[in-house]
Design an enzyme around this catalytic site. Structure first.
Site, PDB file in Angstrom:
ATOM      1  N   ARG A  43      34.611 -59.504 -17.965  1.00 36.80           N
ATOM      2  CA  ARG A  43      34.761 -60.836 -18.561  1.00 36.80           C
ATOM      3  C   ARG A  43      33.633 -61.067 -19.553  1.00 36.80           C
ATOM      4  O   ARG A  43      32.456 -60.967 -19.186  1.00 36.80           O
ATOM      5  CB  ARG A  43      34.718 -61.889 -17.451  1.00 36.80           C
ATOM      6  CG  ARG A  43      34.724 -63.305 -17.987  1.00 36.80           C
ATOM      7  CD  ARG A  43      34.673 -64.368 -16.875  1.00 36.80           C
ATOM      8  NE  ARG A  43      34.609 -65.671 -17.509  1.00 36.80           N
ATOM      9  CZ  ARG A  43      33.804 -66.668 -17.149  1.00 36.80           C
ATOM     10  NH1 ARG A  43      33.007 -66.543 -16.097  1.00 36.80           N
ATOM     11  NH2 ARG A  43      33.803 -67.795 -17.815  1.00 36.80           N
ATOM     12  N   TYR A  75      28.689 -70.216  -6.465  1.00 35.59           N
ATOM     13  CA  TYR A  75      27.352 -69.702  -6.163  1.00 35.59           C
ATOM     14  C   TYR A  75      26.803 -70.176  -4.823  1.00 35.59           C
ATOM     15  O   TYR A  75      26.161 -69.435  -4.108  1.00 35.59           O
ATOM     16  CB  TYR A  75      26.369 -70.092  -7.276  1.00 35.59           C
ATOM     17  CG  TYR A  75      26.625 -69.327  -8.553  1.00 35.59           C
ATOM     18  CD1 TYR A  75      26.042 -68.083  -8.763  1.00 35.59           C
ATOM     19  CD2 TYR A  75      27.489 -69.819  -9.523  1.00 35.59           C
ATOM     20  CE1 TYR A  75      26.299 -67.351  -9.912  1.00 35.59           C
ATOM     21  CE2 TYR A  75      27.756 -69.089 -10.684  1.00 35.59           C
ATOM     22  CZ  TYR A  75      27.153 -67.853 -10.869  1.00 35.59           C
ATOM     23  OH  TYR A  75      27.418 -67.123 -11.993  1.00 35.59           O
ATOM     24  N   TRP A 127      19.936 -69.728 -19.737  1.00 35.16           N
ATOM     25  CA  TRP A 127      19.982 -71.026 -20.398  1.00 35.16           C
ATOM     26  C   TRP A 127      18.601 -71.690 -20.426  1.00 35.16           C
ATOM     27  O   TRP A 127      17.631 -71.050 -20.788  1.00 35.16           O
ATOM     28  CB  TRP A 127      21.067 -71.887 -19.746  1.00 35.16           C
ATOM     29  CG  TRP A 127      22.396 -71.184 -19.758  1.00 35.16           C
ATOM     30  CD1 TRP A 127      23.039 -70.634 -18.693  1.00 35.16           C
ATOM     31  CD2 TRP A 127      23.243 -70.893 -20.903  1.00 35.16           C
ATOM     32  NE1 TRP A 127      24.225 -70.031 -19.098  1.00 35.16           N
ATOM     33  CE2 TRP A 127      24.373 -70.185 -20.435  1.00 35.16           C
ATOM     34  CE3 TRP A 127      23.165 -71.171 -22.274  1.00 35.16           C
ATOM     35  CZ2 TRP A 127      25.408 -69.750 -21.278  1.00 35.16           C
ATOM     36  CZ3 TRP A 127      24.199 -70.745 -23.117  1.00 35.16           C
ATOM     37  CH2 TRP A 127      25.298 -70.049 -22.616  1.00 35.16           C
ATOM     38  N   HIS A 171      32.142 -70.556 -23.896  1.00 27.95           N
ATOM     39  CA  HIS A 171      31.110 -70.525 -22.862  1.00 27.95           C
ATOM     40  C   HIS A 171      29.871 -71.223 -23.438  1.00 27.95           C
ATOM     41  O   HIS A 171      28.838 -70.593 -23.667  1.00 27.95           O
ATOM     42  CB  HIS A 171      30.832 -69.090 -22.421  1.00 27.95           C
ATOM     43  CG  HIS A 171      30.176 -68.968 -21.074  1.00 27.95           C
ATOM     44  ND1 HIS A 171      30.709 -68.221 -20.036  1.00 27.95           N
ATOM     45  CD2 HIS A 171      29.023 -69.492 -20.592  1.00 27.95           C
ATOM     46  CE1 HIS A 171      29.901 -68.289 -18.982  1.00 27.95           C
ATOM     47  NE2 HIS A 171      28.854 -69.052 -19.293  1.00 27.95           N
ATOM     48  N   ASN A 207      34.069 -70.278 -10.382  1.00 26.72           N
ATOM     49  CA  ASN A 207      32.669 -69.852 -10.430  1.00 26.72           C
ATOM     50  C   ASN A 207      32.009 -70.434  -9.198  1.00 26.72           C
ATOM     51  O   ASN A 207      31.929 -71.658  -9.049  1.00 26.72           O
ATOM     52  CB  ASN A 207      31.973 -70.389 -11.685  1.00 26.72           C
ATOM     53  CG  ASN A 207      32.454 -69.708 -12.955  1.00 26.72           C
ATOM     54  OD1 ASN A 207      33.332 -68.856 -12.922  1.00 26.72           O
ATOM     55  ND2 ASN A 207      31.876 -70.088 -14.089  1.00 26.72           N
ATOM     56  N   ASN A 263      34.564 -72.444 -19.962  1.00 26.48           N
ATOM     57  CA  ASN A 263      33.723 -72.145 -18.811  1.00 26.48           C
ATOM     58  C   ASN A 263      32.968 -73.385 -18.344  1.00 26.48           C
ATOM     59  O   ASN A 263      32.206 -73.979 -19.113  1.00 26.48           O
ATOM     60  CB  ASN A 263      32.702 -71.064 -19.166  1.00 26.48           C
ATOM     61  CG  ASN A 263      31.837 -70.707 -17.973  1.00 26.48           C
ATOM     62  OD1 ASN A 263      32.326 -70.108 -17.019  1.00 26.48           O
ATOM     63  ND2 ASN A 263      30.575 -71.104 -18.006  1.00 26.48           N
ATOM     64  N   GLU A 264      33.192 -73.767 -17.091  1.00 20.62           N
ATOM     65  CA  GLU A 264      32.430 -74.830 -16.440  1.00 20.62           C
ATOM     66  C   GLU A 264      32.335 -76.115 -17.256  1.00 20.62           C
ATOM     67  O   GLU A 264      31.231 -76.520 -17.673  1.00 20.62           O
ATOM     68  CB  GLU A 264      31.032 -74.322 -16.055  1.00 20.62           C
ATOM     69  CG  GLU A 264      31.082 -73.119 -15.114  1.00 20.62           C
ATOM     70  CD  GLU A 264      29.744 -72.782 -14.476  1.00 20.62           C
ATOM     71  OE1 GLU A 264      28.707 -73.304 -14.914  1.00 20.62           O
ATOM     72  OE2 GLU A 264      29.750 -71.990 -13.500  1.00 20.62           O
ATOM     73  N   GLU A 276      33.035 -65.862 -11.437  1.00 23.84           N
ATOM     74  CA  GLU A 276      31.581 -65.672 -11.345  1.00 23.84           C
ATOM     75  C   GLU A 276      31.150 -65.806  -9.893  1.00 23.84           C
ATOM     76  O   GLU A 276      31.622 -66.705  -9.183  1.00 23.84           O
ATOM     77  CB  GLU A 276      30.792 -66.721 -12.148  1.00 23.84           C
ATOM     78  CG  GLU A 276      30.815 -66.511 -13.633  1.00 23.84           C
ATOM     79  CD  GLU A 276      29.927 -67.507 -14.381  1.00 23.84           C
ATOM     80  OE1 GLU A 276      28.904 -67.969 -13.813  1.00 23.84           O
ATOM     81  OE2 GLU A 276      30.270 -67.832 -15.523  1.00 23.84           O
TER      82      GLU A 276
HETATM   83  C1  NOJ Z   1      27.312 -70.268 -14.471  1.00 22.49           C
HETATM   84  C2  NOJ Z   1      27.356 -70.024 -15.949  1.00 22.49           C
HETATM   85  O1  NOJ Z   1      28.686 -69.891 -16.360  1.00 22.49           O
HETATM   86  C3  NOJ Z   1      26.531 -68.833 -16.373  1.00 22.49           C
HETATM   87  O2  NOJ Z   1      26.432 -68.875 -17.761  1.00 22.49           O
HETATM   88  C4  NOJ Z   1      25.169 -68.879 -15.674  1.00 22.49           C
HETATM   89  O3  NOJ Z   1      24.304 -67.913 -16.139  1.00 22.49           O
HETATM   90  C5  NOJ Z   1      25.413 -68.717 -14.194  1.00 22.49           C
HETATM   91  N1  NOJ Z   1      26.180 -69.843 -13.737  1.00 22.49           N
HETATM   92  C6  NOJ Z   1      24.163 -68.649 -13.330  1.00 22.49           C
HETATM   93  O4  NOJ Z   1      23.533 -69.875 -13.316  1.00 22.49           O
END
Ligand code: NOJ
Length: 492
Positions: free
Chosen positions: A77, A314, A440, A123, A312, A169-170, A382
């Site tokens: 991706r 985490y 970021w 993104h 996504n 994305n997000e 993700e």
């Molecule tokens: C989500 C984001 O889409 C990605 O760009 C970022 O690096 C990761 N989370 C980790 O925080």
């Protein structure tokens, strides 16, 4: 032993995003994006980091795809930089042939290695030109027309080879971090002392609406003009944690946990997948600050059939209700988020960043909840983490990433359980990220990669987890014969 719950054709690989890895920001006619501007603000709001070079993937993609191949990945991706394709961004602005040609080469380099491309259209790297022209995502009408046009240019050029599209994305992060807390580009906020412009009580909700309609229009354009010939699929990647009540015996915390997830996910998933208005709890709390969908806009949503839910994921947290009225800058549904419950139990071991604890049991609950609510096949677009202390490690230390290996293992088990025990339809897993890259506004400290990036020499070194994911997945796949028998029984 592992639960063999993954279907034989379960897709897997690694993910990245253009701005985080490409570099070459002024090359071959690329226009600036809002992250270029944000990363060069003084004083810095990104820990003095920018992506002028980043991982230099623009010049090293062949080498990076050799690694992907070495890791056994079926899929990859990546995201397309809007301002490489249309440097000023708009529907009447020139298209940049050199930008298109770069992604042609990139896609062909994947296909030559037998790797399936998954392309994200957006993104976070909005063309600066659109921000300057009309405020970018703040102009709901303009930006959706420009995004639809950009999407169409990409389908027309790449759709013969790209069969898996992710529109955005997000959108939650774009709205809240970009226009609420102001920690992401364009950094607008009235609660962040570093910000100079914004309206945190209103702008995130406007931007959210623009993102939803942009997604819907890009999907409709694909379905009407490209699907019949290109036969691809299209979805969106939504972030969102799972929340458990801080006090399991307090109904108000139970309601707070559910409300928190509605503010995170339902905000986007209700209009996109259920084709309804925003969740009722959002209307109730936000009143007239939450924009309405007109009848014409509802028709746009109704006509946009999205194929899959890109997840996504985490981490997870505990939610505790807040007594009293919410602030008008609140975007969480009037809850506190905590890493411990009332008894002091931790939600999971902390990774290399404070916000991310490993919470595989709650991942299973999350997958199952999302599948039951929205009824779409799920691709995990993700999932990953930095190891504790990894930002301070040498390359030799970083490659021994036992925390990440366990994280992957445990999260794959959760997927298996959600499929086998809860009946969820989960079709793929893309680990974040192929290589360490720009995190970021946290700069180059956090290392989410399965490949170590030396930011001085730009040398790449595989970490152990990169080479293990293939066998972790294979061990969980159903033998083809067994799977076929089940299919036959199912049909009988
Ligand atoms: C989500 C984001 O889409 C990605 O760009 C970022 O690096 C990761 N989370 C980790 O925080």
């Amino acid at each position: 032993m592992f639960l063999p719950a993954l279907p034989p054709n379960f897709d897997w690989g690694f993910a990245t995003a253009a701005y985080q890895i490409e570099g070459a920001v002024a090359e071959d006619g690329r226009g600036p994006c809002i992250w270029d501007t944000f990363c060069h603000l003084e004083p810095s709001r990104t820990k003095n980091a920018h992506a002028d070079v980043a991982c230099d993937h623009y010049h090293r993609y062949e080498e990076d795809f050799d690694l992907l191949q070495q890791y056994g990945a079926k899929s990859y991706r990546f995201s397309i930089s809007w301002s490489r394709i249309i440097p000023l961004g708009g529907r009447s602005d020139p298209v940049n042939e050199a930008g298109l040609a770069f992604y042609d080469r990139l896609i062909d380099a994947l296909l030559a290695r037998g790797i399936t491309p998954w392309a994200t259209l957006f993104h976070w790297d909005l063309p600066q030109g659109l921000n300057d022209r009309y405020g970018g995502w703040l102009d709901v009408g303009e930006v959706q027309a420009d995004f639809e046009h950009y999407a169409r240019v990409c389908y027309a050029r790449f759709g013969d080879r790209v069969k898996n599209w992710i529109t955005i994305n997000e959108p939650w992060i774009v709205s809240v971090f970009g226009y609420g807390t102001g920690v992401n580009a364009p950094g607008r906020s009235t609660t962040n002392p570093d910000a100079t412009h914004g309206d945190s009580a209103r702008e995130p909700w406007t931007v959210g609406k623009a993102l939803i309609l942009s997604h819907a229009r890009a999907v409709t354009a694909y379905n009407r003009e490209f699907r019949a010939t290109q036969q691809g699929t299209i979805g969106i990647s939504l972030n969102g944690d799972y929340y458990e009540p801080w006090d399991a015996d307090d109904d108000r915390d139970g309601a707070a946990a559910e409300r928190r997830m509605q503010f995170h996910i339902g905000w986007f998933a209700n209009p996109i997948f259920l084709k309804t208005d925003y969740p009722a709890c959002m209307r109730e709390q936000l009143g007239e600050r939450l924009p309405k969908f007109t009848d014409a806009e509802m028709n746009v949503l109704r006509s946009a059939d999205t194929d899959f839910y890109g997840m996504n994921y985490y981490t997870s947290q505990f939610a505790r209700h807040i007594e009293g009225e919410p602030l008008d800058t609140d975007f969480k549904g009037n809850v506190d988020e905590l890493p411990h419950d009332k008894s002091g139990r931790s939600v999971g071991p902390v990774s290399g960043v404070a916000w991310l604890r490993s919470t595989p049991d709650l991942f299973r609950k999350h997958l199952t909840r999302v599948f039951r609510l929205y009824g779409k096949p799920i691709y995990i677009t993700e999932n990953g983490c930095p190891c504790p202390g990894e930002d301070q490690m040498t390359r030799e230390e970083s490659v021994q990433d036992t925390f990440r290996q366990k994280y992957f293992n445990d999260h794959l088990d959760a997927i298996c359980l959600s499929i086998a025990e809860d009946g969820s339809d989960i079709r793929g897993y893309l680990a974040w990220s192929l290589m360490d890259n720009l995190e970021w506004s946290d700069g180059y400290g956090p290392r989410f990669g399965v490949t170590f990036t030396d930011y001085d020499s730009l040398e790449r070194t595989p970490k152990q987890s990169a080479l293990m994911l293939q066998s972790m997945i294979a061990a969980r796949k159903k033998p083809v014969l067994q799977h076929q028998e089940e299919q036959v029984q199912h049909r009988l």
